[in-house]
Motif scaffolding. Structure first.
Motif: not given
Length: 277
Positions: A57, A121-122, A126, A145-147, A166, A168, A191-193
């Motif tokens: 992304h 993800h925002d 992504c 980066d997968a919420g 990830e 995180n 939509t974060g981590h």
């Protein structure tokens, strides 16, 4: 055979070198060209070996070096059409050589067939990636980066040889940590981590006899610890009868030794490197 070399992974930059039977690709360029060149040198590799740059992304810690690397190293940049469009308005500029990944079915990048699947993800679009070495059939999955974990993602990651995943943050460390409340909500809000627990659950669903190694990536330096992430994921993998020792956590500041799809790995002490983005 596939080999994965983590050149660095975290909130300050991400770059993953993937070698196959017919060449290499770089996944993400979240460092400037000076740092990328230093990371390649530290890993004993050459930028000339890379056939193309794949982007998950457009966020700066994954793509800030894309345009400059494309210019300096003559790498074509592969990403989905929405990600390429988002790059055009980035302060770092748009790469001059771009190829949009096929919306369905694999895209050939060097000796790899590249498939992708959406993850929340925002960002503009992504993507999780699976790179299949065309000659050997070896497969590596990359999830950054997968919420959250979409229902279709475990099937997309089926029968991997290597997994880059990830992990995180630890939920307790994030809750008690120094980040302001809006940032905490962004990280854990879907939509974060991925947290260590979510990463462990997904890793367990990907476990099978042929999985040779798992590399944890994008660890927060504030809200996580490598030993904690490894232990959380290892416990879940053992519940799924995966007992290999090839479970490691990537660092922000130095490359890891290569992880191979057909051999266990040994990790030397990493060298400290400066960050330039």
């Amino acid at each position: 055979m596939i080999t994965v070399t983590m050149l660095g992974s975290g909130s300050k930059g991400n770059a993953i070198l993937v070698d196959g039977s017919e060449g290499s690709v770089l996944v993400d360029a979240g460092f400037g060209v000076r740092t990328l060149a230093k990371r390649f040198e530290a890993a004993g590799r050459r930028t000339d070996d890379v056939h193309g740059l794949l982007l998950t992304h457009e966020h700066v810690d994954h793509a800030c070096g894309a345009a400059a690397a494309c210019e300096r190293f003559n790498w074509p940049v592969y990403a989905t059409a929405p990600t390429l469009a988002a790059l055009r308005v980035q302060p770092s500029g748009a790469p001059t050589q771009t190829v949009a990944l096929a919306s369905s079915g694999p895209t050939r990048v060097g000796g790899f067939a590249v498939d992708h699947a959406p993850v929340p993800h925002d960002a503009a679009d992504c993507r999780a990636l699976v790179l299949t070495d065309v000659r050997s059939g070896s497969r590596v999955g990359i999830v950054l980066d997968a919420g959250d974990v979409p229902p279709a993602l475990p099937e997309f990651l089926d029968r991997l040889d290597l997994l880059v995943l990830e992990a995180n943050h630890d939920e307790g460390m994030l809750e008690a940590g120094p980040y302001p409340w809006p940032l905490k909500e962004r990280i854990r809000g879907g939509t974060g981590h991925l947290s260590n627990t979510s990463a462990a659950s997904l890793a367990g669903r990907c476990a099978h006899k042929g999985l040779r190694g798992v590399i944890l990536a994008h660890l927060s330096e504030t809200n996580n610890r490598p030993a904690l992430a490894i232990e959380t994921v290892r416990e879940q993998l053992r519940r799924h009868s995966w007992r290999r020792e090839a479970l490691v956590a990537a660092t922000q500041r130095a490359p890891l030794a290569p992880t191979h799809s057909r051999a266990e790995r040994r990790v030397p002490a990493p060298a400290q490197l400066d960050l330039w983005c």
